[in-house]
Design a protein around this motif. Structure first.
Motif, PDB file in Angstrom:
ATOM      1  N   MET A  50       0.856  -1.183   0.000  1.00 10.62           N
ATOM      2  CA  MET A  50       0.000   0.000   0.000  1.00 10.62           C
ATOM      3  C   MET A  50       0.890   1.230   0.000  1.00 10.62           C
ATOM      4  SD  MET A  50      -3.024  -0.934   2.716  1.00 10.62           S
ATOM      5  CE  MET A  50      -1.869  -1.562   3.919  1.00 10.62           C
ATOM      6  N   THR A  51       0.389   2.272  -0.652  1.00 10.25           N
ATOM      7  CA  THR A  51       1.154   3.502  -0.770  1.00 10.25           C
ATOM      8  C   THR A  51       0.576   4.536   0.193  1.00 10.25           C
ATOM      9  OG1 THR A  51       1.566   3.035  -3.097  1.00 10.25           O
ATOM     10  CG2 THR A  51       1.968   5.283  -2.339  1.00 10.25           C
ATOM     11  N   PHE A  52       1.286   4.777   1.297  1.00 11.81           N
ATOM     12  CA  PHE A  52       0.898   5.823   2.237  1.00 11.81           C
ATOM     13  C   PHE A  52       1.794   7.033   2.013  1.00 11.81           C
ATOM     14  CE2 PHE A  52      -1.947   3.178   4.421  1.00 11.81           C
ATOM     15  CZ  PHE A  52      -2.631   3.945   5.378  1.00 11.81           C
ATOM     16  N   PRO A  53       1.264   8.244   2.130  1.00 13.74           N
ATOM     17  CA  PRO A  53       2.082   9.439   1.911  1.00 13.74           C
ATOM     18  C   PRO A  53       3.241   9.509   2.912  1.00 13.74           C
ATOM     19  CG  PRO A  53      -0.264   9.995   1.962  1.00 13.74           C
ATOM     20  CD  PRO A  53      -0.139   8.584   2.428  1.00 13.74           C
ATOM     21  N   GLU A  54       4.406   9.885   2.412  1.00  9.82           N
ATOM     22  CA  GLU A  54       5.577  10.052   3.274  1.00  9.82           C
ATOM     23  C   GLU A  54       5.639  11.497   3.773  1.00  9.82           C
ATOM     24  OE1 GLU A  54       7.675   7.798   4.344  1.00  9.82           O
ATOM     25  OE2 GLU A  54       6.679   6.165   3.273  1.00  9.82           O
ATOM     26  N   ARG A  55       4.582  11.939   4.363  1.00 10.62           N
ATOM     27  CA  ARG A  55       4.526  13.295   4.888  1.00 10.62           C
ATOM     28  C   ARG A  55       3.610  13.277   6.114  1.00 10.62           C
ATOM     29  NH1 ARG A  55      -0.425  15.417   3.499  1.00 10.62           N
ATOM     30  NH2 ARG A  55      -1.502  14.369   1.762  1.00 10.62           N
ATOM     31  N   PRO A  56       3.766  14.271   7.013  1.00 15.49           N
ATOM     32  CA  PRO A  56       2.871  14.333   8.167  1.00 15.49           C
ATOM     33  C   PRO A  56       1.417  14.532   7.721  1.00 15.49           C
ATOM     34  CG  PRO A  56       4.793  15.729   8.507  1.00 15.49           C
ATOM     35  CD  PRO A  56       4.817  15.305   7.072  1.00 15.49           C
ATOM     36  N   LEU A  57       0.533  13.816   8.373  1.00 11.00           N
ATOM     37  CA  LEU A  57      -0.892  13.892   8.042  1.00 11.00           C
ATOM     38  C   LEU A  57      -1.676  14.451   9.235  1.00 11.00           C
ATOM     39  CD1 LEU A  57      -1.446  10.448   6.270  1.00 11.00           C
ATOM     40  CD2 LEU A  57      -1.131  12.687   5.188  1.00 11.00           C
ATOM     41  N   GLN A  58      -2.661  15.229   8.888  1.00 10.28           N
ATOM     42  CA  GLN A  58      -3.598  15.679   9.923  1.00 10.28           C
ATOM     43  C   GLN A  58      -4.621  14.559  10.157  1.00 10.28           C
ATOM     44  OE1 GLN A  58      -3.343  18.557  11.729  1.00 10.28           O
ATOM     45  NE2 GLN A  58      -1.382  18.728  10.622  1.00 10.28           N
ATOM     46  N   VAL A  59      -4.912  14.306  11.430  1.00  9.57           N
ATOM     47  CA  VAL A  59      -5.803  13.202  11.796  1.00  9.57           C
ATOM     48  C   VAL A  59      -6.963  13.765  12.609  1.00  9.57           C
ATOM     49  CG1 VAL A  59      -6.004  11.013  13.041  1.00  9.57           C
ATOM     50  CG2 VAL A  59      -3.916  11.536  11.760  1.00  9.57           C
ATOM     51  N   SER A  60      -8.150  13.293  12.291  1.00 11.64           N
ATOM     52  CA  SER A  60      -9.360  13.631  13.069  1.00 11.64           C
ATOM     53  C   SER A  60      -9.960  12.329  13.582  1.00 11.64           C
ATOM     54  CB  SER A  60     -10.369  14.377  12.200  1.00 11.64           C
ATOM     55  OG  SER A  60      -9.829  15.588  11.722  1.00 11.64           O
ATOM     56  N   PRO A  61      -9.440  11.800  14.721  1.00 15.22           N
ATOM     57  CA  PRO A  61      -9.972  10.536  15.237  1.00 15.22           C
ATOM     58  C   PRO A  61     -11.468  10.634  15.489  1.00 15.22           C
ATOM     59  CG  PRO A  61      -7.973  11.153  16.408  1.00 15.22           C
ATOM     60  CD  PRO A  61      -8.382  12.342  15.585  1.00 15.22           C
ATOM     61  N   PRO A  62     -12.192   9.550  15.252  1.00 19.50           N
ATOM     62  CA  PRO A  62     -13.645   9.597  15.475  1.00 19.50           C
ATOM     63  C   PRO A  62     -13.965   9.908  16.931  1.00 19.50           C
ATOM     64  CG  PRO A  62     -12.879   7.334  15.220  1.00 19.50           C
ATOM     65  CD  PRO A  62     -11.725   8.218  14.852  1.00 19.50           C
ATOM     66  N   GLY A  63     -14.949  10.770  17.131  1.00 14.55           N
ATOM     67  CA  GLY A  63     -15.370  11.119  18.485  1.00 14.55           C
ATOM     68  C   GLY A  63     -14.440  12.057  19.208  1.00 14.55           C
ATOM     69  N   SER A  64     -13.561  12.777  18.474  1.00 13.86           N
ATOM     70  CA  SER A  64     -12.601  13.658  19.152  1.00 13.86           C
ATOM     71  C   SER A  64     -12.712  15.107  18.716  1.00 13.86           C
ATOM     72  CB  SER A  64     -11.166  13.171  18.882  1.00 13.86           C
ATOM     73  OG  SER A  64     -10.870  13.249  17.489  1.00 13.86           O
ATOM     74  N   GLY A  65     -13.759  15.441  17.985  1.00 14.31           N
ATOM     75  CA  GLY A  65     -13.898  16.805  17.506  1.00 14.31           C
ATOM     76  C   GLY A  65     -14.444  17.741  18.567  1.00 14.31           C
ATOM     77  N   ARG A  66     -14.577  19.001  18.190  1.00 10.71           N
ATOM     78  CA  ARG A  66     -15.089  20.006  19.129  1.00 10.71           C
ATOM     79  C   ARG A  66     -16.528  19.719  19.523  1.00 10.71           C
ATOM     80  NH1 ARG A  66     -12.808  25.708  16.538  1.00 10.71           N
ATOM     81  NH2 ARG A  66     -10.577  25.265  16.835  1.00 10.71           N
ATOM     82  N   ILE A  67     -17.305  19.189  18.587  1.00  8.76           N
ATOM     83  CA  ILE A  67     -18.712  18.898  18.906  1.00  8.76           C
ATOM     84  C   ILE A  67     -18.796  17.817  19.981  1.00  8.76           C
ATOM     85  CG2 ILE A  67     -20.862  17.966  17.988  1.00  8.76           C
ATOM     86  CD1 ILE A  67     -20.227  19.319  15.354  1.00  8.76           C
ATOM     87  N   ALA A  68     -17.922  16.786  19.886  1.00  9.91           N
ATOM     88  CA  ALA A  68     -17.929  15.725  20.893  1.00  9.91           C
ATOM     89  C   ALA A  68     -17.543  16.278  22.262  1.00  9.91           C
ATOM     90  CB  ALA A  68     -16.982  14.603  20.487  1.00  9.91           C
ATOM     91  N   ASN A  69     -16.496  17.118  22.317  1.00  5.99           N
ATOM     92  CA  ASN A  69     -16.093  17.706  23.598  1.00  5.99           C
ATOM     93  C   ASN A  69     -17.176  18.642  24.142  1.00  5.99           C
ATOM     94  OD1 ASN A  69     -13.630  16.393  23.546  1.00  5.99           O
ATOM     95  ND2 ASN A  69     -12.567  18.089  22.531  1.00  5.99           N
ATOM     96  N   LEU A  70     -17.809  19.388  23.245  1.00  8.67           N
ATOM     97  CA  LEU A  70     -18.878  20.289  23.689  1.00  8.67           C
ATOM     98  C   LEU A  70     -20.044  19.483  24.250  1.00  8.67           C
ATOM     99  CD1 LEU A  70     -19.996  23.157  23.884  1.00  8.67           C
ATOM    100  CD2 LEU A  70     -20.888  22.891  21.546  1.00  8.67           C
ATOM    101  N   GLY A  71     -20.361  18.350  23.620  1.00  3.50           N
ATOM    102  CA  GLY A  71     -21.438  17.508  24.130  1.00  3.50           C
ATOM    103  C   GLY A  71     -21.120  16.958  25.509  1.00  3.50           C
TER     104      GLY A  71
END
Length: 475
Positions: A6-27
């Motif tokens: 598999m070809t994964f980018p050789e660069r830093p990636l931004q990650v948004s883990p499920p259930g970790s956004g601002r809406i989840a924290n606000l809830g």
């Protein structure tokens, strides 16, 4: 099993883990705040009213023209909360008014009745005979509820902080790093929740449950071994599963399409039905076992609470036989007695006894057999320590026989058309609570609360088991 090419980018990636956004924290912060406000609403007003009632418990008298407007609500069959607005005529001024809030434990069918009472020295501090009669009951109830409430709040705050901390740690461990693919074992699969374990599992690489969108599906690499695709940073301290849409990592459109093509349609969903059914079977069996354990524990605690309540409020006298008025004239002529009959507060009269130091208010209440009718002679008269508060009811009173009825009491009773028997006796009653009542109330309150919570948890788990069974039947 080796990972396919598999070809994964050789660069830093931004990650948004499920259930970790601002809406989840606000809830999380929102429901935590709501729970804190609800706890303050339930606990703070009864504490303030209980403090005030203690200051007037011995001096409160019925208030002429007082009115009570409110209602009592019962929860879990025994927890009673009464809120009311009390009003009384002012002495040459505006009408007195006070809001009250009571919280106590009681087995009661039907409505409650209450009379406005107040201390003549502090007439604005209005209360009710219902509140004063249950003064220690309210103390025991709050003494049980406050530690449980504080423990619940501590647990909720700790859970909220733990969840927000886990979300932040997931973002810090993965976002902004070069990621590489890893295999994860899917220990539990449910719509909305996946539990995965990195391979090989170590002390620093434990299983973790991820809250995910209900429509999300894992990338199944090996259905027999229940292996799914995930990503990790260099240290692999934290590994996150990927969904079939690869939507939780910051890939460009071309990178996402190329990676999906390399994975192929089988890994992106062809094996999911079989893997999902096995996960649902495991989850259903585990939930069924937990529901049975909670049900048995909750049932045992509920039985213990019911036994303690029977001991506390069942009117049992384990220290000796009470004298029960059936004809109306039972009982010795002297000595200590425990007298059981109907306390007729509607016929109570007041007199004043004057000695060398002060004048003392006396309240005399007839105590009769249950079938007593107006016009029949009264044998027992109570020198009432509660000053005639409360409604007519069955009561057991403890005290000593004080001799004949004073003439001042006879005169006032005659005005109420109460006929006294020639051998009428006076019981100098005193407040009496069985020594076993306090521990029984505490056991009943704690056991009932815990038992109800466990039974409620078992019922909720049972609903989840039924939902899982319905999902299995639809597959």
């Amino acid at each position: 099993m080796a990972l396919p090419s598999m070809t994964f980018p050789e660069r830093p990636l931004q990650v948004s883990p499920p259930g970790s956004g601002r809406i989840a924290n606000l809830g999380t912060l929102l429901w935590t705040t709501l729970l804190l406000l609800a706890s303050a609403y339930f606990l703070l007003p009864p504490i303030a009213d209980l403090r005030d009632d203690f200051t007037i418990a011995d001096t409160a008298r019925p208030v002429q023209g007082g009115r009570v407007e409110g209602r009592c609500r019962t929860s879990l069959g025994v927890l009673v909360r009464c809120t009311a607005t009390l009003t009384a005529p002012g002495r040459g001024g505006p009408q007195l008014q006070r809001e009250v809030d009571y919280f106590f434990v009681d087995f009661h069918l039907g409505d409650y009745t209450a009379t406005v009472v107040a201390d003549p020295v502090r007439p604005a501090l209005l209360s009710t005979d219902l509140a004063l009669e249950r003064l220690w009951n309210r103390v025991y109830t709050l003494a049980t509820a406050i530690p449980l409430g504080l423990g619940l709040l501590f647990g909720v705050l700790r859970l909220a902080g733990q969840r927000i901390g886990e979300r932040r740690s997931a973002v810090d461990a993965l976002s902004g790093h070069v990621l590489h693919p890893v295999l994860l074992r899917l220990d539990s699969y449910l719509p909305g929740r996946w539990t995965v374990t990195p391979l090989p599992p170590t002390r620093d690489r434990r299983s973790r449950t991820w809250p995910v969108p209900r429509a999300a599906r894992p990338i199944v690499m090996d259905p027999e071994r229940r292996l799914v695709l995930g990503v990790a940073a260099g240290s692999e301290e934290l590994a996150m599963p990927l969904d079939t849409g690869l939507s939780w990592i910051g890939l460009e459109r071309g990178e996402r399409l190329r990676l999906r093509e390399q994975l192929g349609p089988d890994r992106l969903g062809g094996w999911l039905p079989n893997l999902g059914r096995a996960g649902l079977d495991d989850e259903r069996a585990a939930l069924s076992r937990r529901a049975r354990r909670l049900g048995l524990s909750g049932g045992g605690l509920a039985l213990l609470a019911a036994l303690a309540a029977w001991v506390a409020w069942g009117g049992h006298d384990f220290s000796g036989d009470a004298i029960v008025l059936r004809r109306g004239d039972e009982g010795p002529a002297s000595g200590e007695v425990r007298l059981n009959g109907i306390r007729h507060t509607e016929l109570a009269v007041q007199t004043t006894r004057v000695d060398a130091r002060a004048a003392h208010l006396e309240v005399w209440v007839p105590l009769t057999a249950p079938d007593w009718q107006a016009g029949q002679p009264v044998v027992w008269l109570i020198d009432d320590p509660e000053y005639g508060r409360g409604e007519p009811r069955a009561a057991t009173l403890v005290g000593s026989v004080a001799g004949p009825v004073p003439d001042r009491a006879r005169e006032q009773l005659a005005r109420m058309h109460v006929q006294l028997s020639p051998e009428a006796r006076v019981l100098a009653a005193r407040a009496w609570e069985p020594p076993w009542q306090l521990p029984a109330i505490i056991v009943s309150g704690i056991g009932g609360t815990l038992g109800a919570g466990l039974l409620l948890g078992a019922a909720l788990l049972g609903l989840r088991v039924r939902a899982l069974s319905a999902q299995l039947r639809s597959r």
